[in-house]
Design a protein around this motif. Sequence first.
Motif, PDB file in Angstrom:
ATOM      1  N   SER A 188       0.874  -1.163   0.000  1.00 20.64           N
ATOM      2  CA  SER A 188       0.000   0.000   0.000  1.00 20.64           C
ATOM      3  C   SER A 188       0.914   1.217   0.000  1.00 20.64           C
ATOM      4  O   SER A 188       1.731   1.383   0.906  1.00 20.64           O
ATOM      5  CB  SER A 188      -0.899  -0.017   1.233  1.00 20.64           C
ATOM      6  OG  SER A 188      -1.808   1.052   1.187  1.00 20.64           O
ATOM      7  N   ILE A 189       0.787   2.042  -1.030  1.00 17.97           N
ATOM      8  CA  ILE A 189       1.659   3.204  -1.176  1.00 17.97           C
ATOM      9  C   ILE A 189       0.804   4.446  -1.398  1.00 17.97           C
ATOM     10  O   ILE A 189      -0.341   4.357  -1.823  1.00 17.97           O
ATOM     11  CB  ILE A 189       2.659   3.018  -2.346  1.00 17.97           C
ATOM     12  CG1 ILE A 189       1.930   2.828  -3.677  1.00 17.97           C
ATOM     13  CG2 ILE A 189       3.590   1.843  -2.068  1.00 17.97           C
ATOM     14  CD1 ILE A 189       2.842   2.752  -4.899  1.00 17.97           C
ATOM     15  N   SER A 190       1.373   5.592  -1.111  1.00 23.31           N
ATOM     16  CA  SER A 190       0.692   6.867  -1.349  1.00 23.31           C
ATOM     17  C   SER A 190       1.512   7.677  -2.338  1.00 23.31           C
ATOM     18  O   SER A 190       2.740   7.585  -2.357  1.00 23.31           O
ATOM     19  CB  SER A 190       0.544   7.654  -0.050  1.00 23.31           C
ATOM     20  OG  SER A 190      -0.319   6.988   0.832  1.00 23.31           O
ATOM     21  N   MET A 222       4.879   3.529  -8.162  1.00 24.49           N
ATOM     22  CA  MET A 222       5.455   2.231  -7.802  1.00 24.49           C
ATOM     23  C   MET A 222       6.973   2.311  -7.727  1.00 24.49           C
ATOM     24  O   MET A 222       7.582   1.854  -6.760  1.00 24.49           O
ATOM     25  CB  MET A 222       5.025   1.164  -8.809  1.00 24.49           C
ATOM     26  CG  MET A 222       3.602   0.743  -8.687  1.00 24.49           C
ATOM     27  SD  MET A 222       3.282  -0.620  -9.850  1.00 24.49           S
ATOM     28  CE  MET A 222       1.548  -0.823  -9.618  1.00 24.49           C
ATOM     29  N   LEU A 223       7.584   2.882  -8.748  1.00 26.91           N
ATOM     30  CA  LEU A 223       9.048   2.979  -8.780  1.00 26.91           C
ATOM     31  C   LEU A 223       9.580   3.781  -7.604  1.00 26.91           C
ATOM     32  O   LEU A 223      10.580   3.404  -6.986  1.00 26.91           O
ATOM     33  CB  LEU A 223       9.504   3.588 -10.103  1.00 26.91           C
ATOM     34  CG  LEU A 223       9.256   2.729 -11.346  1.00 26.91           C
ATOM     35  CD1 LEU A 223       9.504   3.547 -12.608  1.00 26.91           C
ATOM     36  CD2 LEU A 223      10.105   1.469 -11.323  1.00 26.91           C
ATOM     37  N   GLU A 224       8.923   4.882  -7.267  1.00 23.28           N
ATOM     38  CA  GLU A 224       9.360   5.718  -6.149  1.00 23.28           C
ATOM     39  C   GLU A 224       9.203   5.029  -4.803  1.00 23.28           C
ATOM     40  O   GLU A 224       9.796   5.454  -3.813  1.00 23.28           O
ATOM     41  CB  GLU A 224       8.600   7.044  -6.167  1.00 23.28           C
ATOM     42  CG  GLU A 224       9.006   7.942  -7.327  1.00 23.28           C
ATOM     43  CD  GLU A 224       8.121   9.157  -7.498  1.00 23.28           C
ATOM     44  OE1 GLU A 224       7.176   9.361  -6.699  1.00 23.28           O
ATOM     45  OE2 GLU A 224       8.359   9.911  -8.469  1.00 23.28           O
ATOM     46  N   ASN A 225       8.420   3.955  -4.767  1.00 26.17           N
ATOM     47  CA  ASN A 225       8.198   3.220  -3.527  1.00 26.17           C
ATOM     48  C   ASN A 225       8.824   1.827  -3.552  1.00 26.17           C
ATOM     49  O   ASN A 225       8.415   0.938  -2.812  1.00 26.17           O
ATOM     50  CB  ASN A 225       6.695   3.140  -3.233  1.00 26.17           C
ATOM     51  CG  ASN A 225       6.167   4.456  -2.737  1.00 26.17           C
ATOM     52  OD1 ASN A 225       6.272   4.769  -1.561  1.00 26.17           O
ATOM     53  ND2 ASN A 225       5.620   5.264  -3.644  1.00 26.17           N
ATOM     54  N   GLY A 226       9.811   1.637  -4.416  1.00 27.61           N
ATOM     55  CA  GLY A 226      10.590   0.404  -4.409  1.00 27.61           C
ATOM     56  C   GLY A 226       9.963  -0.791  -5.094  1.00 27.61           C
ATOM     57  O   GLY A 226      10.431  -1.910  -4.924  1.00 27.61           O
ATOM     58  N   ILE A 227       8.912  -0.579  -5.879  1.00 30.40           N
ATOM     59  CA  ILE A 227       8.293  -1.671  -6.630  1.00 30.40           C
ATOM     60  C   ILE A 227       8.781  -1.546  -8.061  1.00 30.40           C
ATOM     61  O   ILE A 227       8.415  -0.618  -8.783  1.00 30.40           O
ATOM     62  CB  ILE A 227       6.760  -1.626  -6.537  1.00 30.40           C
ATOM     63  CG1 ILE A 227       6.349  -1.744  -5.063  1.00 30.40           C
ATOM     64  CG2 ILE A 227       6.136  -2.738  -7.379  1.00 30.40           C
ATOM     65  CD1 ILE A 227       4.918  -1.425  -4.792  1.00 30.40           C
ATOM     66  N   ALA A 228       9.642  -2.460  -8.467  1.00 29.41           N
ATOM     67  CA  ALA A 228      10.395  -2.344  -9.720  1.00 29.41           C
ATOM     68  C   ALA A 228       9.598  -2.826 -10.933  1.00 29.41           C
ATOM     69  O   ALA A 228      10.022  -3.717 -11.666  1.00 29.41           O
ATOM     70  CB  ALA A 228      11.704  -3.103  -9.607  1.00 29.41           C
ATOM     71  N   ILE A 229       8.459  -2.188 -11.178  1.00 26.60           N
ATOM     72  CA  ILE A 229       7.666  -2.526 -12.361  1.00 26.60           C
ATOM     73  C   ILE A 229       8.489  -2.191 -13.607  1.00 26.60           C
ATOM     74  O   ILE A 229       9.210  -1.199 -13.637  1.00 26.60           O
ATOM     75  CB  ILE A 229       6.310  -1.781 -12.357  1.00 26.60           C
ATOM     76  CG1 ILE A 229       5.409  -2.300 -13.479  1.00 26.60           C
ATOM     77  CG2 ILE A 229       6.501  -0.275 -12.404  1.00 26.60           C
ATOM     78  CD1 ILE A 229       3.966  -1.864 -13.359  1.00 26.60           C
ATOM     79  N   GLU A 230       8.391  -3.052 -14.603  1.00 19.76           N
ATOM     80  CA  GLU A 230       9.142  -2.795 -15.835  1.00 19.76           C
ATOM     81  C   GLU A 230       8.591  -1.552 -16.522  1.00 19.76           C
ATOM     82  O   GLU A 230       7.402  -1.249 -16.440  1.00 19.76           O
ATOM     83  CB  GLU A 230       9.037  -3.997 -16.780  1.00 19.76           C
ATOM     84  CG  GLU A 230       9.896  -5.161 -16.332  1.00 19.76           C
ATOM     85  CD  GLU A 230      10.103  -6.164 -17.449  1.00 19.76           C
ATOM     86  OE1 GLU A 230      10.611  -5.777 -18.514  1.00 19.76           O
ATOM     87  OE2 GLU A 230       9.738  -7.323 -17.232  1.00 19.76           O
TER      88      GLU A 230
END
Length: 112
Positions: free
Chosen positions: A18-20, A31-39
Amino acid sequence: MPTIKILPHHELCPQGASISAPAGTSVCEAMLENGIAIEHACDMSCACTTCHVIVREGFASLGELDETEEDLLDRAWGLEPQSRLGCQAILAQQDLVVEIPKYTINHARENH
């Protein structure tokens, strides 16, 4: 600030998250700014489908798809009516629930 609930993904986010992020941010950027490495093979320029997500809740709060995004989505793996490219899905004020598909098509990585 809207919240994005990311459903569990076997590689990128096994426990879910859960990210804001502020309104006006793309789902991909958040996502990228919160460490979720979506392509994002095209560096978020709406030229591939690697950041394809399925918006399970809050779809109507996102801006409309333009013709380029619609055409690209036709090539995405696991396309659903609530599919968006994460780089083009811009957050408004409503929370979202998104799913990252199990697979993605990355022609550059796959040497096509």
